[in-house]
Design an enzyme around this catalytic site. Structure first.
Site, PDB file in Angstrom:
ATOM      1  N   HIS A 189     -55.355  78.313  93.316  1.00  0.00           N
ATOM      2  CA  HIS A 189     -55.244  77.877  94.572  1.00  0.00           C
ATOM      3  C   HIS A 189     -56.562  78.576  95.383  1.00  0.00           C
ATOM      4  O   HIS A 189     -57.044  79.508  94.843  1.00  0.00           O
ATOM      5  CB  HIS A 189     -54.134  78.352  95.103  1.00  0.00           C
ATOM      6  CG  HIS A 189     -53.679  79.860  95.360  1.00  0.00           C
ATOM      7  ND1 HIS A 189     -54.665  80.791  96.311  1.00  0.00           N
ATOM      8  CD2 HIS A 189     -53.166  80.449  94.734  1.00  0.00           C
ATOM      9  CE1 HIS A 189     -54.243  82.038  95.883  1.00  0.00           C
ATOM     10  NE2 HIS A 189     -53.077  81.718  95.162  1.00  0.00           N
TER      11      HIS A 189
ATOM     12  N   ASP B  20     -52.963  83.121  90.137  1.00  0.00           N
ATOM     13  CA  ASP B  20     -53.806  83.949  89.589  1.00  0.00           C
ATOM     14  C   ASP B  20     -53.404  84.451  88.401  1.00  0.00           C
ATOM     15  O   ASP B  20     -54.060  84.413  87.409  1.00  0.00           O
ATOM     16  CB  ASP B  20     -54.371  85.298  90.519  1.00  0.00           C
ATOM     17  CG  ASP B  20     -53.179  86.009  91.018  1.00  0.00           C
ATOM     18  OD1 ASP B  20     -52.110  85.182  90.867  1.00  0.00           O
ATOM     19  OD2 ASP B  20     -53.505  86.977  91.284  1.00  0.00           O
TER      20      ASP B  20
END
Length: 483
Positions: free
Chosen positions: A62, A335
């Site tokens: 993101h 992540d």
């Protein structure tokens, strides 16, 4: 200018020190905004001469965001302790701001864990850059399908996909775009989502412990002692030392101006923090953790099969409908999942394990270059008719007839080409697509029983799963949303 120059111009770092030789914002691990990685491999990012990109895809974290609740609470605690000191004084100008500092969020209740304006900028620019870069792979004003991790804790991954779609498709994104947000906690998502570790009970992200613990105990105390010698009325803790570069990265992109926290640490101290981030990702969710480096293999295998099937593939879905997949394959996750995927790709397979006691300045793996906000691992299927490559002998291939000895795959991390270990003999250090599929299958074989690896007990789970959502837009776990 090169093919990737548009991304550099579109998403410049928000910092007054970007032109200096050392820029802390490029060394804060997963806590910095996106930047195109330094070309440390020496391989041109231009399409190799004589080659054509037939398919392109990516898995992206993101975009830049506001802090999560836990991190923000830490900021508030720091402010409370600073205010309680009452009489903080210092002879060091870089620390003077602390006496009046407060967190930069203007509306924490609304902003926590959400995409920030810098994230908007990154993602819109990313969409436009990919549209320009691969213009031949998308027909103007036609439907476009994407995928994202649902991530129930925050809409930031879904919102990132939406913002990318707006930059890629343009004004008609809401009409033409469909994002399938995959609910990774749904049992139907077993190894068939963008958050596969959610259904893997044995998976535990240790955040790199005990390696990070050893390194933190080595590098943080001297910094704490140095800073405390510069102030009176306040005592820094070891955790404060880690918070300084974290705040530098977050405050800069949230406020749109360089944070004063960026000027506190020395270059050597920043690099020590950066290495702590490397340990966190290497051992917490990547190559230093057997389960972590394996959980995204079924997704990688499914994605590679999509590349093998070629640009003209059509599929019959599980609902007996026809699905014509896009030629630009866009995926958004978090992540941890991006790091797991990168660990599975084979890029870093020949890298030595990271030490808890010293950092190798020549190490190839740096979290700052791969899992930044909007950190992206991209793939290209290349057709290179002029290449006279011959697959190695004694190699078993499982690719379909849509590949040939002149079909290759190339991987890029934040716009920089990284060769696959032991497979870089194609044009531009690419790898034969058939050979790469065999490499991925070999990794799947090494795991064997994924249920056993994950200590999963659901009888419906397959032992050898492969993700199917790239070729099936009717999977049960896919929740359609519009940009």
């Amino acid at each position: 200018m090169g093919r990737f120059s548009t991304s550099i111009a579109a998403v410049a770092l928000v910092t007054g020190a970007a032109s200096q030789q050392f820029d802390i914002l490029r060394h804060v691990g997963g806590n910095g905004q996106w930047f195109p990685g330094p070309e440390v491999t020496g391989i041109s990012s231009e399409t190799p001469e004589g080659c054509t990109v037939e398919l392109a895809g990516f898995f992206s974290r993101h975009g830049s965001r506001y802090p999560d609740r836990g991190a923000y609470n830490g900021w508030v605690d720091l402010q409370t302790r600073l205010q309680a000191s009452g009489n903080l004084t210092t002879s060091d100008p870089s620390l003077a701001f602390l006496s009046t500092w407060s967190p930069v969020l203007s509306d924490p209740a609304q902003q926590i864990a959400q995409i920030s304006p810098t994230g908007y900028k990154e993602l819109h620019a990313m969409g436009a850059t990919w549209r320009l870069r691969y213009a031949h792979l998308y027909d103007y004003n036609t439907p476009f399908t994407m995928w994202a991790n649902w991530y129930a804790s925050s809409p930031r991954v879904r919102d990132s996909a939406r913002l990318f779609a707006q930059g890629f498709i343009g004004p008609n994104a809401t009409t033409l775009g469909t994002i399938y947000a995959l609910n990774a906690s749904d049992p139907a998502s077993w190894m068939n989502s963008l958050g596969t570790s959610d259904l893997c009970p044995a998976y535990r992200d240790s955040e790199g412990a005990p390696y990070t613990t050893v390194w933190n105990e080595k590098y943080r105390p001297p910094i704490r002692e140095r800073l405390n010698a510069l102030v009176t009325g306040f005592s820094f803790t070891d955790d404060d030392v880690s918070s300084i570069p974290y705040l530098c990265g977050f405050e800069t992109q949230i406020a749109g101006r360089r944070s004063p926290f960026c000027d506190i640490l020395t270059e050597e101290e920043v690099l020590a923090y950066e290495y702590a981030q490397d340990l966190r990702y290497w051992y917490g969710a990547g190559l230093g953790y057997d389960i972590g480096k394996s959980t995204m293999l079924p997704v990688l295998a499914g994605f590679v099969q999509r590349l093998v099937d070629g640009p003209n593939a059509t599929y019959t879905t599980s609902s007996n409908t026809t699905f014509v997949p896009p030629k630009v394959i866009a995926n958004f996750a978090n992540d941890g999942q991006i790091n797991q995927l990168i660990a599975a790709t084979g890029i870093f397979d020949n890298e030595p394990s990271l030490s808890a006691n010293f950092s190798d300045p020549d190490r190839k793996f740096r979290a700052s270059r791969i899992v930044t906000m909007r950190g992206t691992v991209a793939f290209e299927r290349l057709s290179c008719p002029s290449a006279a490559a011959t697959p190695p002998q004694n190699q078993t291939y499982t690719a379909s007839n849509s590949t040939s000895p002149n079909t290759y795959i190339r991987l890029l991390l934040n716009d920089v080409v990284y060769p696959v270990a032991n497979c870089a003999d194609g044009p531009g250090s690419s790898c034969s697509l058939a050979k790469y599929q065999s490499i991925v299958q070999g990794k799947m074989d090494a795991v064997g029983d994924f249920k056993k690896m994950c200590n999963a007990t659901n009888p419906a789970f397959e032992t050898r799963p492969v993700a199917t959502f790239f070729r099936d837009d009717t999977v049960e776990q896919g929740i359609p949303i519009k940009p």
